[in-house]
Design a protein around this motif. Structure first.
Motif, mmCIF file in Angstrom:
data_model
loop_
_atom_site.group_PDB
_atom_site.id
_atom_site.type_symbol
_atom_site.label_atom_id
_atom_site.label_comp_id
_atom_site.label_asym_id
_atom_site.label_seq_id
_atom_site.Cartn_x
_atom_site.Cartn_y
_atom_site.Cartn_z
ATOM 1 N N LYS A 129 0.922 -1.266 -0.226
ATOM 2 C CA LYS A 129 0.162 -0.006 -0.054
ATOM 3 C C LYS A 129 0.743 1.197 0.043
ATOM 4 N N ILE A 130 1.907 1.323 0.954
ATOM 5 C CA ILE A 130 2.876 2.593 1.135
ATOM 6 C C ILE A 130 3.563 2.692 -0.016
ATOM 7 N N ILE A 131 4.099 1.520 -0.804
ATOM 8 C CA ILE A 131 4.805 1.588 -1.817
ATOM 9 C C ILE A 131 3.937 2.295 -3.066
ATOM 10 N N MET A 132 3.061 1.665 -3.017
ATOM 11 C CA MET A 132 2.076 1.974 -4.240
ATOM 12 C C MET A 132 1.921 3.718 -4.051
ATOM 13 N N ALA A 133 1.454 4.224 -2.808
ATOM 14 C CA ALA A 133 1.225 5.286 -2.892
ATOM 15 C C ALA A 133 2.383 6.311 -3.274
ATOM 16 N N ILE A 134 3.320 5.952 -2.516
ATOM 17 C CA ILE A 134 4.832 6.690 -2.887
ATOM 18 C C ILE A 134 5.268 6.715 -4.389
ATOM 19 N N SER A 135 5.037 5.528 -4.861
ATOM 20 C CA SER A 135 5.754 5.281 -6.300
ATOM 21 C C SER A 135 4.687 6.202 -7.092
ATOM 22 N N VAL A 136 3.487 6.269 -7.061
ATOM 23 C CA VAL A 136 2.699 7.504 -7.887
ATOM 24 C C VAL A 136 3.150 8.630 -7.655
ATOM 25 N N ILE A 137 3.540 9.115 -6.331
ATOM 26 C CA ILE A 137 3.797 10.493 -6.123
ATOM 27 C C ILE A 137 5.216 10.699 -6.768
ATOM 28 N N LEU A 138 6.032 9.670 -6.501
ATOM 29 C CA LEU A 138 7.319 9.930 -6.797
ATOM 30 C C LEU A 138 7.527 9.910 -8.363
ATOM 31 N N TRP A 139 6.643 9.039 -9.047
ATOM 32 C CA TRP A 139 6.455 9.034 -10.712
ATOM 33 C C TRP A 139 6.252 10.418 -11.216
ATOM 34 N N ILE A 140 5.339 10.961 -10.352
ATOM 35 C CA ILE A 140 4.687 12.289 -10.950
ATOM 36 C C ILE A 140 5.636 13.337 -10.573
ATOM 37 N N LEU A 141 6.304 13.221 -9.420
ATOM 38 C CA LEU A 141 7.570 14.249 -9.335
ATOM 39 C C LEU A 141 8.763 14.055 -10.338
ATOM 40 N N ALA A 142 8.921 12.961 -10.483
ATOM 41 C CA ALA A 142 9.915 12.791 -11.556
ATOM 42 C C ALA A 142 9.698 12.923 -13.098
ATOM 43 N N SER A 143 8.480 12.924 -13.247
ATOM 44 C CA SER A 143 8.116 12.955 -14.568
ATOM 45 C C SER A 143 7.669 14.411 -15.043
ATOM 46 N N TYR A 144 7.449 15.207 -14.083
ATOM 47 C CA TYR A 144 6.999 16.683 -14.445
ATOM 48 C C TYR A 144 7.979 17.576 -13.715
ATOM 49 N N GLY A 145 7.891 18.667 -14.583
ATOM 50 C CA GLY A 145 8.774 19.759 -13.816
ATOM 51 C C GLY A 145 8.629 21.080 -14.454
ATOM 52 N N TYR A 146 9.322 21.928 -14.180
ATOM 53 C CA TYR A 146 8.678 23.450 -14.616
ATOM 54 C C TYR A 146 10.199 24.076 -15.110
ATOM 55 N N GLY A 147 10.111 25.056 -15.914
ATOM 56 C CA GLY A 147 11.477 25.961 -16.547
ATOM 57 C C GLY A 147 11.843 25.251 -17.712
ATOM 58 N N GLU A 148 12.552 26.143 -18.141
ATOM 59 C CA GLU A 148 13.195 25.969 -19.630
ATOM 60 C C GLU A 148 14.203 24.659 -19.862
ATOM 61 N N GLN A 149 14.620 24.340 -18.915
ATOM 62 C CA GLN A 149 15.536 22.901 -18.811
ATOM 63 C C GLN A 149 14.754 21.980 -18.853
ATOM 64 N N PHE A 150 13.517 21.883 -18.309
ATOM 65 C CA PHE A 150 12.819 20.598 -18.424
ATOM 66 C C PHE A 150 11.620 20.501 -19.703
ATOM 67 N N THR A 151 11.063 21.576 -19.950
ATOM 68 C CA THR A 151 10.206 21.522 -21.149
ATOM 69 C C THR A 151 10.874 21.474 -22.428
ATOM 70 N N ASN A 152 12.234 22.139 -22.373
ATOM 71 C CA ASN A 152 13.081 22.157 -23.854
ATOM 72 C C ASN A 152 14.110 21.147 -23.671
ATOM 73 N N ALA A 153 14.110 19.887 -22.798
ATOM 74 C CA ALA A 153 14.933 19.158 -22.737
ATOM 75 C C ALA A 153 15.529 18.522 -23.781
#
Lengths: 42, 708
Positions: free
Chosen positions: B521-545
């Motif tokens: 349960k906890i790994i599923m929840a944390i995996s979801v949050i981590l994946w979102i945090l690792a897959s999205y970002g902000y700023g020039e460096q991320f959007t134009n990577a």
């Protein structure tokens, strides 16, 4: 299709954050001991 | 025939009480139920003399008068209610020669009710075989009671018992333990309020609510209860009850020291012969050590094949999901977040099951109690009790039940120290971290003629390090905690028995299931949050990577696979999680970790097992090439960005192992410590000292090993 996937991911994220908050941050209303395999540990 | 007297047979379970009842009553028995409840009531008649017979009531087995079940409350009701037709003229307390210490607790409680009481010591025929001798005269004098040796099975001593019952008028009714010594002021007040009542009876009436809320009392006792000394809270009463048990066991210990001799050298039974080795001051430790060695070797040797299957199955499942579902964020979340995260836990099922299999076998066979006995005098030197061994060993499964298992340690200081040091024991949540790091940095070689596997030995060393840290911390805490000690050790050794397959299987399945489902349960929840945090970002460096990396690598002649890997790394570095990781990197870099490991450490503050799942998620996002890869291979391929060497090398691996060996990374354990100590002070102290030890030992290990 992509939008539907975004919506599902959003719902999953809200549920995940909500569950973590409920389990670890908000105070539990349950009393008694947690020795019956429902203690929130792994 | 003349009059009949009431005789109650009372005793701990398995003392041969029913055999004695059958001996006394023969076929003159009647079996029914107590009114209104489904507790069996066995009664019978016994002819004591030509003019006297006994109405014998076989009461349900109980360990003490501090009731916790309906069966036990029947015993207390019978003994407290003088108006009941079953109230005994004589109480016959049946004990077993091999468990006198435990059995005498109940005897002293009944004797203190000032009911004429006889102590029957059953199974007396075994005394010679067990090397036991008993000074009956001295025992009778110290207990101020009549003691009769019998063997219900072999019909020995039954006539003596009948004579003793028949002469019940001559039985001494003086209490043998002064229960009021636990709180003289309180008991004095009790006595002055109810001068006509027997003091220990009052105490039992008041405390039964603590133990058993639905105990039905007669009107007389209800009246007492209405004024039942509200000056004490339930917690205070429980503490006093606890103290009473301690006082009783002190009395029993002193008594048995004078009257009971067990000469193990004269004993000839199998149990004694086994005990001669298993609790021997040299062989005992050697056998214990050999068993530990066997367990840790088995954890590695027996589980390698199923682990490979599971690892490869999850890698295949990720690829399958990626290839068969339409491209999009949900597909990525499943294939890069949830499946690798869960795979990081499921893979450890074989090893965890093997660990629990051995623990269940040791407990079921009766060996674990020998370990407790063996370790007691060593544990005492470090401020712990022999009973601390059970929490420390249970801690190899989970610190939470282990902290709760400290409740049977009588002394508060010993209990508190055990609670504070138990989280050092290698719990099953540490196991995934250890296993993956060991597999990465310790060679899979056999040493000493192929007898031992290096990885298995390392795992065993880590377990010993955990125990060592617990013992050393206990010693320090024992020196610095200003709490007075009032401890003594009482334990019963169960007979050896062949473990029941069903019990062992249930333990293994339940513990493994609870680990996987709870962690899932906890790994599923944390995996979801981590994946979102690792897959999205902000700023020039991320959007134009893509554009930035492609332009920067234009002269590098990269293959398309290498280029996409580089783009994924760049995006990860500039994702939300990348910023968090970079912020904490200065703190973890001296320990040999990069920001990704830093993220895994931070996320695993919730629970240690999240570490592997976090790395699996981060590396899956990074290696966005659709190839089927196992977690281990991904970790092995990681490169230290500064040194250009493998990130998981011997120095950083040992540093990580030490960090996880000592760090207090489990929110649930902190919560349970707060509950058991009734204060945030102790969990705060525990968290601080464990984290400091973890950080500095990891720092020292990395700095020393890296500069060798």
């Amino acid at each position: 299709m992509i939008i539907a996937q975004y919506i599902v991911v959003g719902i999953i994220a809200v549920v995940a954050i909500g569950w973590l908050l409920k389990t670890y941050v908000l105070p539990s209303k349950k009393g008694g001991n947690c020795g019956d395999g429902d203690c929130g540990c792994h | 025939m003349g009059k009949a007297i009431n005789v109650s047979l009372i005793g701990n379970p398995n003392t041969g009480k029913t055999s004695l009842f059958n001996r006394l009553t023969g076929l003159n028995q009647k079996v029914g139920n107590y009114p209104g409840i489904t507790v069996e009531k066995k009664e019978g008649l016994c002819k004591l003399s030509r003019t006297l017979k006994a109405h014998i009531l076989d009461l349900p087995g109980t360990y003490s008068l501090n009731t916790s079940s309906l069966d036990e409350s029947v015993v207390v009701e019978t003994l407290l209610n003088r108006n009941s037709k079953d109230f005994p003229d004589v109480a016959v307390v049946v004990s077993d020669i091999e468990n006198l210490k435990r059995n005498l607790l109940l005897f002293t409680q009944i004797k203190d009710l000032e009911i004429p009481t006889i102590l029957v010591i059953n199974m007396a025929d075994r005394m010679e075989r067990k090397g036991i001798s008993l000074d009956i005269k001295a025992m009778e004098s110290q207990l101020q009671a009549t003691v009769v040796l019998v063997s219900a099975r072999k019909n020995i001593g039954i006539e003596n018992l009948k004579d003793a019952i028949a002469n019940y008028h001559q039985l001494n009714t003086t209490p043998c333990v002064n229960a009021s010594s636990i709180d003289p002021v309180y008991f004095e007040k009790l006595k002055s309020t109810y001068p006509k009542q027997q003091i220990y009876k009052l105490w039992l009436v008041i405390t039964q609510d603590v133990n058993f809320g639905k105990l039905d009392r007669n009107r007389d006792l209800e009246d007492l209860k209405k004024n039942s000394f509200k000056i004490k809270s339930e917690d205070d009463l429980k503490r006093m009850q606890h103290k009473e048990t301690v006082v009783r066991y002190q009395f029993i210990n002193n008594l048995l020291k004078n009257v009971l001799t067990v000469n193990a050298a004269e004993a000839t039974d199998l149990r004694t012969r086994l005990d001669r080795i298993l609790i021997h001051k040299v062989w005992g430790y050697l056998v214990f050590f050999a068993i530990l060695l066997l367990i840790f070797q088995a954890i590695y040797d027996w589980s390698s094949l199923p682990m490979e299957w599971i690892d490869s199955a999850f890698a295949k499942a990720s690829t399958l999901v990626q290839n068969s579902l339409p491209a999009g964020p949900l597909t990525d979340l499943l294939s890069q977040g949830i499946i690798p995260g869960l795979g990081g836990i499921v893979i450890f099922i074989p090893q965890i099951a093997i660990l629990f299999l051995f623990i269940a076998l040791l407990e079921e066979s009766g060996y674990m109690s020998r370990v407790v006995f063996l370790m007691d005098h060593i544990m005492k030197k470090f401020g712990l009790s022999g009973k601390s061994v059970v929490p420390l060993v249970s801690g190899t499964a989970c610190a939470i039940p282990a902290v709760m298992a400290t409740r049977n340690i009588e002394d508060w200081k010993e209990r508190l120290i055990t609670i504070l040091v138990v989280p050092f024991t290698t719990c099953s949540a540490r196991l995934p971290v250890y296993l993956i790091i060991i597999a990465l940095v310790i060679p899979d070689q056999r040493i000493l003629g192929g007898l031992f596997n290096m990885q298995g030995l390392t795992l065993m060393l880590l377990y010993m390090l955990g125990f060592g840290a617990a013992i050393f911390s206990a010693w320090v805490l024992n020196k610095i905690l200003p709490i007075k000690r009032k401890a003594f050790f009482v334990m019963e050794m169960p007979a050896y028995k062949l473990p029941m397959f069903k019990n062992v299987a249930i333990t293994v399945i339940e513990k493994t299931k609870s680990f996987v489902l709870g962690a899932g349960k906890i790994i599923m929840a944390i995996s979801v949050i981590l994946w979102i945090l690792a897959s999205y970002g902000y700023g020039e460096q991320f959007t134009n990577a893509e554009k930035i990396v492609t332009e920067a690598s234009i002269n590098d002649n990269l293959t398309s696979s290498e280029l996409s890997q580089k783009i994924a790394s760049h995006k990860l570095e500039h994702s939300f999680i990348g910023y968090v990781g970079k912020a904490i990197e200065p703190a973890v870099r001296p320990l040999g970790y990069d920001w990704k490991i830093g993220i895994a450490i931070v996320s695993s503050f919730a629970a240690r097992e999240v570490f592997v799942g976090t790395l699996a998620t981060i590396y899956s996002v990074e290696s966005d090439d659709g190839e089927e890869e196992t977690i281990k291979n991904r970790m092995r391929a990681e490169v230290n960005p500064i040194l250009g060497t493998p990130l998981f090398n011997f120095a950083s691996g040992i540093s990580l192992l030490l960090f996880y060996a000592f760090a207090m990374q489990c929110m649930s354990t902190l919560a349970i410590v707060k509950r058991e100590t009734n204060s945030w002070k102790w969990p705060a102290i525990q968290f601080s000292f464990m984290t400091v030890i973890a950080y500095f030992s990891a720092l020292a290990a990395y700095q020393i090993l890296n500069n060798l």
